[in-house]
Write an enzyme that holds these catalytic residues in place. Sequence first.
Site, PDB file in Angstrom:
ATOM      1  N   CYS A  89      -0.373  -1.821   6.203  1.00 17.88           N
ATOM      2  CA  CYS A  89      -1.023  -0.979   7.213  1.00 17.88           C
ATOM      3  C   CYS A  89      -1.300  -1.797   8.487  1.00 17.88           C
ATOM      4  O   CYS A  89      -0.368  -2.142   9.200  1.00 17.88           O
ATOM      5  CB  CYS A  89      -2.281  -0.344   6.635  1.00 17.88           C
ATOM      6  SG  CYS A  89      -2.894   1.070   7.584  1.00 17.88           S
ATOM      7  N   HIS A 198      -0.556   1.980   1.049  1.00 11.57           N
ATOM      8  CA  HIS A 198      -1.458   0.994   0.448  1.00 11.57           C
ATOM      9  C   HIS A 198      -1.193   0.860  -1.056  1.00 11.57           C
ATOM     10  O   HIS A 198      -1.822   1.565  -1.857  1.00 11.57           O
ATOM     11  CB  HIS A 198      -2.908   1.420   0.659  1.00 11.57           C
ATOM     12  CG  HIS A 198      -3.399   1.261   2.061  1.00 11.57           C
ATOM     13  ND1 HIS A 198      -4.044   0.128   2.491  1.00 11.57           N
ATOM     14  CD2 HIS A 198      -3.341   2.094   3.129  1.00 11.57           C
ATOM     15  CE1 HIS A 198      -4.377   0.271   3.766  1.00 11.57           C
ATOM     16  NE2 HIS A 198      -3.956   1.455   4.180  1.00 11.57           N
ATOM     17  N   GLU A 200      -2.267  -1.442  -2.947  1.00 12.73           N
ATOM     18  CA  GLU A 200      -3.483  -1.957  -3.588  1.00 12.73           C
ATOM     19  C   GLU A 200      -4.464  -0.834  -3.929  1.00 12.73           C
ATOM     20  O   GLU A 200      -5.360  -1.017  -4.774  1.00 12.73           O
ATOM     21  CB  GLU A 200      -4.156  -3.006  -2.692  1.00 12.73           C
ATOM     22  CG  GLU A 200      -4.996  -2.487  -1.554  1.00 12.73           C
ATOM     23  CD  GLU A 200      -4.207  -2.020  -0.341  1.00 12.73           C
ATOM     24  OE1 GLU A 200      -4.829  -1.770   0.706  1.00 12.73           O
ATOM     25  OE2 GLU A 200      -2.965  -1.900  -0.437  1.00 12.73           O
TER      26      GLU A 200
END
EC number: 6.3.5.3
Length: 225
Positions: A89, A198, A200
């Site tokens: 990002c 994302h 994660e």
Amino acid sequence: MAGVRFGVVVFPGSNCDRDVAWVTRGLLGCPTRLIWHRETDLSELDVVVLPGGFSYGDYLRCGAIARFAPVMGSLKEHAARGGYVLGICNGFQILTEAGLLPGALVRNANLHFICDRVGIRVERQDLPWTSAYPQGSTLTLPIAHGEGRYTCDPDTLKQLQDRGQIVFRYAPVAPNGSVDNIAGICDPSGRILGLMPHPERAADPDLPGQDGIPFWQSILRSFAA
């Protein structure tokens, strides 16, 4: 292989650094160091991550100030000696501003911040970041950005296509208007990756939506090979 050494850069305004560290340290069991943006010693690290957030408040434009942080010179040296670099990002935005990846991330086509879970197609399974995904995988990953529309000139786009540097595409269509539905690209070596989704945020075994786990497992595979 739990010996892969991760570093996660923390800029003023970063807000996903601890999410990444939770995955690399807590899920993968790898040594992980949070790196303040003024630090310059990355010599002991295998993978350096530029996380999501709003570095320096996104003043001027996303990543424009972060590219001048002291850590960025060391990051370029890390990449030059074959180290892995991941930008997620805002981290992707910083990599383009720093010239480590081509193109730019600009305002979403609808001029709105988009926070959603979207379809992401894995275009290459032969990279350190994607080897744990089955061929032809389509994932569901979170996005959260206001300036995530990837853009580049026609010559750069053709080079990315011809050289296989487009790693992830939005599927079926980019919600932000990215050219060629691009969600993530790599450098020619495959060791530097930038992506807007994302992974994660889709890696907690106790929460729904775990399509990010193979992404992180792929990194371990690449060092164990």
